[in-house]
Write a protein that holds these residues in place. Structure first.
Motif, PDB file in Angstrom:
ATOM      1  N   LYS A  24       0.825  -1.452  -0.043  1.00 19.12           N
ATOM      2  CA  LYS A  24      -0.093   0.113   0.125  1.00 19.12           C
ATOM      3  C   LYS A  24       1.306   1.229   0.100  1.00 19.12           C
ATOM      4  CE  LYS A  24      -4.219  -2.043   2.310  1.00 19.12           C
ATOM      5  NZ  LYS A  24      -5.322  -1.827   3.447  1.00 19.12           N
ATOM      6  N   CYS A  25       2.202   1.292   0.788  1.00 24.92           N
ATOM      7  CA  CYS A  25       3.208   2.068   0.650  1.00 24.92           C
ATOM      8  C   CYS A  25       3.555   2.946  -0.500  1.00 24.92           C
ATOM      9  CB  CYS A  25       4.079   2.354   2.204  1.00 24.92           C
ATOM     10  SG  CYS A  25       5.360   3.050   2.408  1.00 24.92           S
ATOM     11  N   ASP A  27       2.396   2.125  -3.138  1.00 22.82           N
ATOM     12  CA  ASP A  27       0.871   1.631  -3.985  1.00 22.82           C
ATOM     13  C   ASP A  27       0.860   3.662  -4.462  1.00 22.82           C
ATOM     14  OD1 ASP A  27       0.168  -0.120  -5.257  1.00 22.82           O
ATOM     15  OD2 ASP A  27      -0.697  -0.663  -3.933  1.00 22.82           O
ATOM     16  N   PHE A  28       0.970   4.114  -2.473  1.00 20.63           N
ATOM     17  CA  PHE A  28       0.877   6.078  -2.161  1.00 20.63           C
ATOM     18  C   PHE A  28       2.196   6.169  -3.101  1.00 20.63           C
ATOM     19  CE2 PHE A  28       1.973   9.272  -0.198  1.00 20.63           C
ATOM     20  CZ  PHE A  28       0.216   9.858  -0.096  1.00 20.63           C
ATOM     21  N   CYS A  29       3.032   5.964  -2.969  1.00 18.26           N
ATOM     22  CA  CYS A  29       4.426   6.271  -3.895  1.00 18.26           C
ATOM     23  C   CYS A  29       4.304   6.546  -5.713  1.00 18.26           C
ATOM     24  CB  CYS A  29       5.893   5.378  -3.664  1.00 18.26           C
ATOM     25  SG  CYS A  29       6.522   6.051  -1.790  1.00 18.26           S
ATOM     26  N   ASP A  30       3.989   5.906  -5.559  1.00 18.15           N
ATOM     27  CA  ASP A  30       3.427   5.744  -7.243  1.00 18.15           C
ATOM     28  C   ASP A  30       2.622   6.396  -7.386  1.00 18.15           C
ATOM     29  OD1 ASP A  30       5.646   3.773  -7.695  1.00 18.15           O
ATOM     30  OD2 ASP A  30       3.728   2.035  -7.964  1.00 18.15           O
ATOM     31  N   TYR A  31       1.352   6.658  -6.782  1.00 16.47           N
ATOM     32  CA  TYR A  31       0.100   7.548  -6.859  1.00 16.47           C
ATOM     33  C   TYR A  31       0.422   8.799  -7.352  1.00 16.47           C
ATOM     34  CZ  TYR A  31      -3.779  10.211  -6.180  1.00 16.47           C
ATOM     35  OH  TYR A  31      -4.459  11.217  -6.052  1.00 16.47           O
ATOM     36  N   PHE A  32       1.273   9.353  -5.673  1.00 17.88           N
ATOM     37  CA  PHE A  32       1.532  10.503  -5.310  1.00 17.88           C
ATOM     38  C   PHE A  32       2.759  11.288  -6.017  1.00 17.88           C
ATOM     39  CE2 PHE A  32       4.471  14.131  -3.204  1.00 17.88           C
ATOM     40  CZ  PHE A  32       3.751  14.442  -2.680  1.00 17.88           C
ATOM     41  N   THR A  34       3.309  11.006  -9.621  1.00 18.06           N
ATOM     42  CA  THR A  34       2.540  11.217 -10.882  1.00 18.06           C
ATOM     43  C   THR A  34       1.928  12.336 -10.880  1.00 18.06           C
ATOM     44  OG1 THR A  34       0.360  10.738 -10.535  1.00 18.06           O
ATOM     45  CG2 THR A  34       1.608   8.765 -11.723  1.00 18.06           C
ATOM     46  N   GLY A  35       1.551  12.970  -9.569  1.00 18.49           N
ATOM     47  CA  GLY A  35       1.008  14.654  -9.291  1.00 18.49           C
ATOM     48  C   GLY A  35       2.278  15.734  -8.760  1.00 18.49           C
ATOM     49  N   TYR A  39       1.073  20.221  -8.781  1.00 14.08           N
ATOM     50  CA  TYR A  39       1.401  20.121  -6.420  1.00 14.08           C
ATOM     51  C   TYR A  39       2.490  21.235  -6.613  1.00 14.08           C
ATOM     52  CZ  TYR A  39      -0.083  15.349  -5.761  1.00 14.08           C
ATOM     53  OH  TYR A  39      -1.025  14.342  -6.256  1.00 14.08           O
TER      54      TYR A  39
END
Length: 73
Positions: A24-25, A27-32, A34-35, A39
């Motif tokens: 999950k961590c 996955d969040f890093c990959d998601y974050f 990309t933005g 930001y």
């Protein structure tokens, strides 16, 4: 403070990470990641944000020494 005294044990900590936490961590890093460019644009050029943070966190040399702070001057 309660967690600090109760969580750490000799040879480790009270409990391991829950099952699936690392995935999950990551996955969040990959998601974050990309933005990040978006930001950065929102923060670095946003006049409302810049007005709100201007001068925040500035500590003079004498005050830093009185508080025992260290770091670049």
């Amino acid at each position: 403070m309660r967690m600090m005294h109760n969580y750490f044990r000799i040879g480790g900590v009270a409990a391991d990470l829950p099952y699936g936490w690392i995935d999950k961590c990551l996955d969040f890093c990959d998601y974050f990641l990309t933005g990040v460019a978006e930001y950065q644009k929102l923060i670095t050029r946003n006049p409302i944000f810049l007005e709100r943070v201007e001068g925040v966190g500035i500590i003079g040399r004498d005050e830093a020494l009185n508080w025992g702070l260290s770091g670049p001057i």
